[in-house]
Every structure is written in structure tokens, then in C-alpha cells.
Design an enzyme around this catalytic site. Structure first.
Site, short mmCIF file in Angstrom:
data_model
loop_
_atom_site.label_atom_id
_atom_site.label_comp_id
_atom_site.label_asym_id
_atom_site.label_seq_id
_atom_site.Cartn_x
_atom_site.Cartn_y
_atom_site.Cartn_z
N TYR A 101 0.86 -1.19 0.00
CA TYR A 101 0.00 0.00 0.00
C TYR A 101 0.89 1.24 0.00
O TYR A 101 1.89 1.28 0.74
CB TYR A 101 -0.89 0.02 1.26
CG TYR A 101 -1.65 1.32 1.43
CD1 TYR A 101 -2.95 1.45 0.96
CD2 TYR A 101 -1.05 2.43 2.05
CE1 TYR A 101 -3.63 2.65 1.09
CE2 TYR A 101 -1.73 3.63 2.18
CZ TYR A 101 -3.02 3.73 1.71
OH TYR A 101 -3.70 4.92 1.82
N GLU A 189 -3.24 7.57 -4.10
CA GLU A 189 -3.14 6.30 -3.36
C GLU A 189 -3.05 5.12 -4.32
O GLU A 189 -3.78 5.07 -5.31
CB GLU A 189 -4.38 6.15 -2.47
CG GLU A 189 -4.38 4.88 -1.63
CD GLU A 189 -5.72 4.66 -0.93
OE1 GLU A 189 -5.81 4.97 0.26
OE2 GLU A 189 -6.68 4.18 -1.57
#
Ligand code: GDP
Ligand code: MN
Length: 380
Positions: A101, A189
Site C-alpha cells: 500500500y 493512493e
């Protein structure tokens, strides 16, 4: 402004962030065409501005055209958390060794950018933050200093990404930081950011929120302007150049100045009502602006009363009064209007309006009186 995954990936590509080859499709046939072009196996992905598509059945792998047909048919029209899928992204499927992530956003209290990186990607990061907060390596970046490769590499090691991924991940993160800053994002993101068995690192998903305050320096953002998920009231207001935000109450608000508009929302709430919108008509509220404002509010079926709250400063209230009178002759209003007019030339303004007052156009002496009246009318 939130981007769809495919738009986010296009945005990433401008900054050299690697993604998989693919294309958009609005029909099953188009999905097959895109799959043929991308090369099998492919992944067929719902394009909706909401997370958790995978769990909801909106992300499917396909080995051949028949499987693409099946999945594309199932995903188009699927309702994912209230968002109906109208478009697909079809890309060449990646082999995944590891899912990470990575994101950048603004840490307002710290007055710094905040990078978050985790070796535990793929799953919802909010979940990781609760169950295993130590698995998220944070990095504050001073916007004046920026992010260099050496700092990024330290960060990657601190997050314990696999050694095979470290160099490439660091270089990708520097690009992601550039995308976030030079690209004027509020959020950039990647979840998952993947390591492939061949040691490549690339973005499998993209979640990008653009900072609309920077629209003036990004004429190319025009292409991202998708109306399908926008509040129709806000769309209409934008077309008229108004500073408007739709809310869920029944009292329409028109005020001059953002501060006064905010205070107007507060006073309406204070007396037991709920505002239908925020609307700042700014200085120099002439008839055109007032008419446009009244049109937008009038088009909202939830509005039961309109509260016009003007405090004249440089803006003269007599000019505003003329604007209101002319606007009322142009717009056929379905709700009564309650006005509070104060400040520069308020006496002259009220005198101009005196002969126009009725039970549909009401003047009150103070902001609080006007709020009470507007809320009472809205609840009648
Ligand atoms: P989200 O659920 O909305 O976040 O959608 P993602 O794009 O993140 O996809 C969800 C999951 O599908 C990912 O975490 C992967 O596990 C899987 N996935 C997506 N693309 C691929 C791919 O190209 N290959 C493989 N093997 N899995 C994929
Ligand atoms: Mn994802």
C-alpha cells in the site's frame, strides 16, 4: 474531484508511474476488444468512485474472450454501494508476488505532506490501521524540501518491503510524490502496489483526488469533468459561475461573502432549521448574479423558503436591492424570500424594496429575526 481508477492510472502514467496496459469499455463487445488488445489473461474492473470493488464482485480475472463476456456482462449494471457500474477498465492481468500500500495526502495539523507505506497492501488500509498500526510506515515530507530517492529508500526499508522490490519501489514513490505535488492532488493512493515474480513494481489500482483549487493551472483536467456522479444543483451553479455547495435542508441560502454564508448556515441551524445549500454571491451582487442565484435555489425541489442575507461593505445595499427587484421580475419563484439587508446604504436599499414587500418577499431587521422567519416558513 475524485477520479475513476482508469483516469487515475492515466494521471499516474504522466509522471512515469508504471501501470498495466488496458482500455475502457462501456459495453460487453468493447470489453472483448480491449481484452484482445491488452492480451490475455486480463482483469475486468468496474469503474465506480468507491472502494472495495473487489469484494463486491466488481473485479474479475478472465483467461479468454468468453470469460470477458461473462464477467463484463455481470459487472456492467452492477450496484456497488449505491454506484451503478456504467464503464469498465480492462487491463492485462499481472502476476502478483506481493501486494503493498502507498499513498500521499496532506497532514494539516503537521503542515506537512504525509506518505503512508505498508507491506500489507491489497486489503483496506483502514483495517490495517486498526488491527496492525505498526505495519504502516509514515513519512512526513516538508513541501519545501521535497522527497529524494535516498529518503524514499530508507522509508521503503522501514516499511519492510521485500528486498527485491526496494529500489524500484523507492523510485516509484518519488514519482508518486511528484504526481501528488506537481499534479495538485489531495490524495494519490495505490492499493495494491505490487511486486511481480519478475521483480517489477507497479500500480494495480489508483485512487486520485484532485485539488479543485488548482483547476486554473490544469486546463487538461477538463477531460476528467464527468457529470454522472455530480449533484445536479452543483452542476447548474457551476455553469452559472456561482460558489455553491448543495446540502440537505429546506432553507435556501444566499449571502455575500463566504464567512457570512457560513454564519447564515449556523444561524439557520441554531433556530432549528436546516440549510439547503451554501451560496456565496461575493461582492458586487448585481441583478445577473442575484437572478442566477435565485434560479439555482428555485430549481431545488427541497427548498421551502429562501433566506437572502446581505451585509453591505464595498457592496452597496441599494445596488443589491435593485438586483433583487430585477431578479424577481425574471425568476418565477416557488418559495417565499426572507431578506436581511444591512451595512452600506442599507436605508436606501430598504426604501427601494418597500413597495415590493409582500407575504412572498419579507424584510426582517436582523439576521436572527430573518432566520426565525425563514425557518418558520420552511416548516409551515
Ligand atoms: P478495489 O477492491 O476497489 O480496491 O479494487 P483493486 O483494483 O484494488 O482490486 C482488488 C483486488 O483484485 C486486488 O487487491 C488484487 O488482489 C486483485 N487484482 C486486481 N488486478 C489484478 C491482476 O492484474 N492480477 C491479479 N492476479 N489480481 C488482481
Ligand atoms: Mn484497491
Amino acid at each position: 474531484m475524485d477520479l475513476y481508477e482508469y483516469q487515475g492510472k492515466q494521471y499516474f502514467a504522466r509522471f512515469g508511474i508504471p501501470t498495466s496496459p488496458g482500455g475502457v469499455a462501456d459495453t460487453v463487445d468493447e470489453a472483448v476488444e480491449q481484452a484482445d488488445a491488452a492480451g490475455y489473461p486480463v482483469v475486468v474492473k468496474a469503474q465506480v468512485k468507491v472502494g472495495g470493488r473487489g469484494k463486491a464482485g466488481g473485479v474479475k480475472l478472465a483467461d479468454n474472450a468468453d470469460e470477458v463476456r461473462l464477467h463484463a456482462g455481470n459487472i456492467l449494471g452492477l450496484d456497488i454501494k449505491g454506484h451503478v457500474v456504467k464503464r469498465l477498465w480492462v487491463e492485462h492481468a499481472s502476476d502478483i508476488a506481493k501486494e503493498y500500500y502507498a499513498s500521499f495526502t496532506l497532514d494539516r495539523p503537521a503542515k506537512l505532506h504525509l506518505g503512508m507505506l505498508s507491506a500489507e497492501g491489497g486489503v483496506e488500509i483502514e483495517e490495517v490501521a486498526v488491527t496492525n498500526p505498526d505495519a504502516i510506515a509514515k513519512l512526513h515530507v516538508d513541501p519545501i524540501v521535497g522527497l529524494d530517492e535516498a529518503t524514499a529508500l530508507d522509508w521503503v526499508k522501514r516499511a519492510e518491503l521485500d528486498p527485491a522490490a526496494q529500489e524500484r519501489a523507492a523510485s516509484l514513490l518519488v514519482k508518486l510524490y511528484r504526481c501528488y505535488t506537481e499534479g495538485d492532488c489531495d490524495l494519490a493512493e495505490i492499493n495494491p502496489l505490487i511486486l511481480t515474480p519478475e521483480g517489477k513494481v507497479h500500480a494495480l489500482d489508483a485512487k486520485v483526488t484532485l485539488d479543485e483549487n488548482a483547476t486554473f493551472r490544469h486546463p487538461e483536467w477538463e477531460e476528467f469533468g464527468d457529470d454522472s456522479e455530480v449533484d445536479p444543483r452543483e452542476k447548474m451553479a457551476k455553469e452559472k459561475g456561482l460558489n455553491y455547495i448543495g446540502l440537505s435542508g429546506t432553507v435556501g441560502i444566499i449571502a455575500n461573502g463566504a464567512g457570512l454564508a457560513m454564519s447564515t448556515l449556523d444561524v439557520v441551524t441554531q433556530v432549528g432549521g436546516a440549510a439547503a445549500n451554501f451560496l456565496d454571491i461575493g461582492g458586487g451582487a448585481n441583478a445577473d448574479v442575484m437572478a442566477a442565484a435565485l434560479e439555482v435555489i428555485n430549481a431545488d425541489p427541497a427548498v421551502k423558503a429562501i433566506f437572502v442575507n446581505i451585509f453591505g461593505g464595498i457592496t452597496r445595499v441599494d445596488e443589491v436591492a435593485k438586483g433583487i427587484i430585477e431578479a424577481l421580475s425574471r425568476v418565477d419563484l416557488s418559495s417565499p424570500v426572507v431578506m436581511r439587508l444591512d451595512g452600506t446604504n442599507a436605508e436606501e436599499g430598504r426604501a427601494l424594496l418597500a413597495s415590493h414587500l409582500s407575504d412572498r418577499l419579507i424584510a426582517e431587521p436582523t439576521m436572527l429575526d430573518a432566520a426565525h422567519r425563514a425557518v418558520a416558513l420552511a416548516q409551515a
